[in-house]
Design an enzyme around this catalytic site. Structure first.
Site, PDB file in Angstrom:
ATOM      1  N   ALA A 123      -5.938  14.403  -3.682  1.00  0.00           N
ATOM      2  CA  ALA A 123      -5.123  15.602  -3.500  1.00  0.00           C
ATOM      3  C   ALA A 123      -3.658  15.189  -3.402  1.00  0.00           C
ATOM      4  CB  ALA A 123      -5.548  16.328  -2.236  1.00  0.00           C
TER       5      ALA A 123
ATOM      6  N   HIS B  89      -1.731  15.482  -1.027  1.00  0.00           N
ATOM      7  CA  HIS B  89      -1.412  14.862   0.264  1.00  0.00           C
ATOM      8  C   HIS B  89      -2.337  13.661   0.546  1.00  0.00           C
ATOM      9  CE1 HIS B  89      -4.350  18.171   1.104  1.00  0.00           C
ATOM     10  NE2 HIS B  89      -5.013  17.091   1.466  1.00  0.00           N
ATOM     11  N   SER B  90      -3.007  13.131  -0.473  1.00  0.00           N
ATOM     12  CA  SER B  90      -4.041  12.109  -0.299  1.00  0.00           C
ATOM     13  C   SER B  90      -3.565  10.833   0.414  1.00  0.00           C
ATOM     14  CB  SER B  90      -4.590  11.728  -1.678  1.00  0.00           C
ATOM     15  OG  SER B  90      -5.420  10.587  -1.581  1.00  0.00           O
ATOM     16  N   ASN B  91      -4.266  10.504   1.498  1.00  0.00           N
ATOM     17  CA  ASN B  91      -4.030   9.224   2.175  1.00  0.00           C
ATOM     18  C   ASN B  91      -4.593   8.084   1.339  1.00  0.00           C
ATOM     19  OD1 ASN B  91      -2.994  10.417   4.648  1.00  0.00           O
ATOM     20  ND2 ASN B  91      -5.109  11.083   5.032  1.00  0.00           N
TER      21      ASN B  91
ATOM     22  N   ALA C  56      -4.747   7.858  -1.884  1.00  0.00           N
ATOM     23  CA  ALA C  56      -3.835   7.504  -2.985  1.00  0.00           C
ATOM     24  C   ALA C  56      -2.715   6.593  -2.469  1.00  0.00           C
ATOM     25  CB  ALA C  56      -3.260   8.773  -3.611  1.00  0.00           C
TER      26      ALA C  56
END
Ligand code: PLP
Length: 352
Positions: A95, A97-99, A101
């Site tokens: 997403a 806001h992906s942690n 990534a």
């Protein structure tokens, strides 16, 4: 580890040489070290008193790599696999806001690999939180409209890179692979060891469950240890409870295959609650912000609105509903998400 007493708990303990060999297998599985372990296990006094339980927080948000989080433990094993296969480029999706990534980008940098992040909306265009850190880490970000397109784009990218003579490695969203699961098998050993040292016997481990990788690892790890008195309670943050349970089950089966071990987890041992989604993945409501405020005011503890605040809400509610027994020892796994409050500050502000 060659001494069977290490993880033993006084009144509930199964030891045999075979289990010990399996645990040794996990310790010896190729792992690219990204952080110093163990992470802290923190005792809470105010929340414990308020809820009438003995609450410990396993601080997997406290790690030295790029603000940390549960994805780091998964990436240690995933990265080792990628390096063993001679790969030079990581590709993953997540997403906005992906942690996962952000941490894939950081881990890739540390290991000297290149990386592509395929990100899905919705998300604020502000250069904040994880997006800001991705930029700073020099991640190549590709923005697409949904998961299906993201999977297609990851495959296309991999094909293109291969044609250029590169060796890409696709990491599924959230690090949801058997190698990712190994990270939390390892963590379950760590948690039990820390509790054993302070003579605490846990009844529950509560955590935010997204792809189910973390929960699968904890369940499998406890099973490997022969610990049958701990309930791993997943609070769903993205899928329904049925879907989540299926994912956890599938990841467990895949990991059993990877380890080539003879072990069985019952479907009914996978405990998940789908009542705390608050509108779905990434949705922020007043309840979610109140949960963030509760942790902050009681313990100076910072939670994020996508994962850990929902899990904390679930924990409190399950105590109120008497599912979690008063007086019991509970471990709340803080899975990270430190940059997210900054990225979603405008939505949080509405309910502050
Ligand atoms: C990804 C993530 C989770 C969910 O972990 P899964 O292994 O996908 O279930 C929970 N909390 C935070 C902060 C995360 O980034």
């Amino acid at each position: 580890m060659n001494n069977g007493n290490f993880f033993k708990h006084k009144d509930s303990y199964k030891y045999d040489g075979e289990l010990s060999a399996l645990i040794w297998k996990i310790f010896n599985f190729p792992r690219y070290r990204l952080i110093t372990l163990p992470t802290p296990l923190e005792k809470t006094s105010n929340i414990s008193k308020d809820l009438g339980i003995r609450l410990y927080i396993k601080r997997d948000d406290v790690m030295e790599l790029a603000l940390g989080g549960n994805k780091v433990r998964k990436l240690e094993f995933i990265l080792a696999d990628a390096l063993a296969k001679g790969c030079d480029t990581l590709i993953t999706r997540g997403a906005f806001h992906s942690n996962h990534a952000r941490l894939t980008a950081a881990a890739a940098r540390k290991a000297g690999l290149d990386m592509y992040l395929v990100l899905t909306p919705p998300g604020s265009p502000d250069l904040q939180g994880n997006i800001l850190l991705n930029k700073l880490l020099g991640a190549k970000m590709v923005h697409v409209k949904d998961h299906t397109e993201a999977d297609k784009v990851m495959q296309e990218l991999a094909d293109k890179l291969k044609a250029q003579g590169k060796k890409p490695y696709i990491i599924p969203a959230g690090g949801a692979s058997p190698h990712g699961v190994l990270g939390y098998i390892y963590a379950s050993l760590e948690i039990m060891q820390q509790l054993y040292t302070i003579e605490e016997k846990p009844r529950y481990i509560v955590l935010a469950t997204g792809t189910g990788t973390t929960q699968a690892g904890l369940l499998l790890g406890l099973k490997l240890l022969g610990v049958d008195y701990v309930e791993v309670v997943g609070i769903c943050v993205s899928m329904s409870s049925d879907e989540t349970r299926n994912r956890v089950y599938k990841l467990i089966q895949d990991t059993i295959n990877l380890l080539n071990i003879d072990m069985k987890i019952n479907y009914s041992d996978i405990i998940v609650y789908g009542d705390y989604l608050f509108g779905g993945y990434g949705e922020v409501t007043s309840e979610v912000v109140n949960s963030m405020k509760y942790a902050a005011l009681k313990e100076g503890l910072i939670l994020d609105p996508v994962y850990t605040a929902k899990a904390m809400y679930g924990l409190i509610d399950l105590v109120k509903r008497k599912y979690i027994e008063k007086g019991s020892t509970v471990v709340f796994l803080h899975t990270g998400g430190t940059p997210i409050p900054f990225q979603l500050s405008k939505i949080i502000e509405k309910y502050l």
